[in-house]
Design an enzyme around this catalytic site. Structure first.
Site, mmCIF file in Angstrom:
data_model
loop_
_atom_site.group_PDB
_atom_site.id
_atom_site.type_symbol
_atom_site.label_atom_id
_atom_site.label_comp_id
_atom_site.label_asym_id
_atom_site.label_seq_id
_atom_site.Cartn_x
_atom_site.Cartn_y
_atom_site.Cartn_z
ATOM 1 C CG ASP A 337 -2.037 1.032 1.124
ATOM 2 O OD1 ASP A 337 -1.886 2.010 0.358
ATOM 3 O OD2 ASP A 337 -3.067 0.858 1.796
ATOM 4 N NE ARG A 339 -4.528 3.096 -0.406
ATOM 5 C CZ ARG A 339 -5.634 2.446 -0.057
ATOM 6 N NH1 ARG A 339 -6.800 2.825 -0.561
ATOM 7 N NH2 ARG A 339 -5.576 1.426 0.791
#
Length: 425
Positions: A337, A339
């Site tokens: 991930d 983000r």
């Protein structure tokens, strides 16, 4: 884990004329550079740098300085594997001897940082290597060049630094690595930070968004105000769908129902059944519409949990061959991930949000926003829509990423009709 110092200490030391150590990512150069502000250069500081580094002293400058001084690229087509923007080398025209001594190079460094200097103040070639930093600093390019310019600017000085890679004292044919750099920093009372720390600090403490436009958007869930933002340094556009008054004469910005939705072209637009993104977006819009007050923030640049569309399609290929959604990313050399919610947090603050009820099944999203001063008073779960194509994906999100997804072990094909979560409200 190697002990690091605070960005605040590093900035204070730069302002005081001291050097600091900045380490980059282990997947990049994996080196530590000695960095100080060019306008603070002294013969003693340069001599110290020459003694403990490779001796290839460079002076990172922001683009405006390079343009003013006529510092052209060293080579027309940059072939450096990290894109380091070397310019023609220089010496100060006056006040130096051959240009190579510590005293001479300190003079040249200070002159490069002098806002009154002009191109004719330098001879070319020389013994100091100016580097052109990317506009936006480490937020655009996570390199030592940009770190040096950012640190100088953050210290209230001219955007010009001096850098060089620290050589290992154990093996002088190699560069010093993290543990040895920590020992070196302690021996010489130097602050040591990472470029990642600097990026995080800037994202948290500087405003990087600009509100561009606002328009009425009628949807099948009712009418929203679409407010468009640009991310200044990342050249990415984001949209906030706003319902009701968030902050104003009749509202204080508290207890706002918020969904921060990561862009997913395949799920949101094409209706892919490999993920639950499209249904989550639809449900969030319906729930905010029912509430009568709230925000659905659509974050561009988050495709594939931040790895980008093409990498996401490559990850799909690996998933079809048996990998799960996490291991597929890792096999591509990408994070599970990637983000970052800093820009999203700044947009929510700009919209007047002070506290919120966050629509998400992902506890990490709560942590990502909490760190930016937004108070999350409740996590509101979103409905889970399962099908034969996404059940393994959802189980991986639950088991490996900590998502709160109940009932997956009792999976049966879910059937949901358009408008199930409210239709036109």
């Amino acid at each position: 884990m190697t002990r690091l110092d605070s960005v605040e200490r590093a900035v204070a030391d730069i302002a005081a004329g001291k050097a600091v150590i900045v380490i980059d990512d282990e997947d990049r150069e994996n080196e530590g550079d000695l960095i100080f502000a060019a306008e603070k250069a002294t013969p003693e500081m340069v001599a110290f740098m020459v003694r403990y580094t490779s001796g290839y002293l460079c002076v990172p400058l922001d683009g405006a300085i390079c343009d003013r001084l006529g510092l052209l690229p060293m080579y027309a087509v940059n072939q450096d594997k990290h894109g380091t923007a070397y310019t023609v080398t220089v010496d100060a025209r006056n006040g130096v001897g051959t240009g190579i001594s510590a005293s001479d190079r300190a003079t040249t460094m200070r002159l490069l940082a002098d806002p009154t200097s002009i191109a004719e103040d330098f001879t070319r070639p020389g013994h100091v290597v100016p580097l052109r930093a990317k506009d936006g600093g480490v937020l655009r390019r996570p390199g030592h060049t940009e770190a040096a310019v950012d640190l100088a600017r953050m210290a209230g000085l001219q955007p010009a630094g001096a850098i060089c890679e620290i050589v290992s004292q154990k093996d002088e044919g190699s560069m010093a690595q993290t543990d040895e750099l920590r020992v070196f920093a302690d021996e010489h009372d130097l602050a040591m930070i990472t470029i990642a720390d600097l990026i995080e600090w800037r994202r948290k403490h500087e405003k990087h968004i600009e509100r561009i436009a606002e328009a009425r958007i009628p949807t099948r869930h009712g009418e929203f105000r679409a407010i468009g933002y640009t991310s200044i340094y990342e050249e990415v556009e984001h949209v906030a769908l706003v319902r009701g008054e968030i902050a104003g004469p009749n509202s204080d910005g508290d207890d706002v129902l918020v969904r921060v939705h990561s862009e997913c072209l395949t799920g949101d637009v094409f209706g892919s059944r490999r993920c639950d993104c499209g249904p989550q977006l639809d449900a969030a819009m319906a729930m905010v519409a029912r509430e009568g007050r709230g925000i659905v923030l659509y974050m561009r640049g988050h495709e594939g949990r931040g790895i980008g569309l093409m990498h996401k399609l490559q990850a799909y290929q690996l998933q079809d061959a048996g990998e799960d959604t996490v291991d597929a990313n890792l096999k591509l050399g990408l994070p599970a991930d990637a983000r970052d919610y800093g820009i999203g947090a700044q947009i929510l603050v700009d919209l007047g949000v002070r506290s919120m009820r966050l629509l998400t099944n992902n506890p990490a999203k709560r942590v990502g926003l909490d760190g930016y001063g937004l108070h999350i008073i409740e996590r509101v779960p979103l409905p889970v829509r399962t099908n034969a194509e996404n059940i393994r994906y959802l189980m991986t999100k639950r088991d490996k990423m900590g998502h709160d997804l109940a009932g997956l072990d009792d999976f049966h094909e879910s059937v949901h009709l358009p408008g199930e979560f409210g239709g036109a409200l």
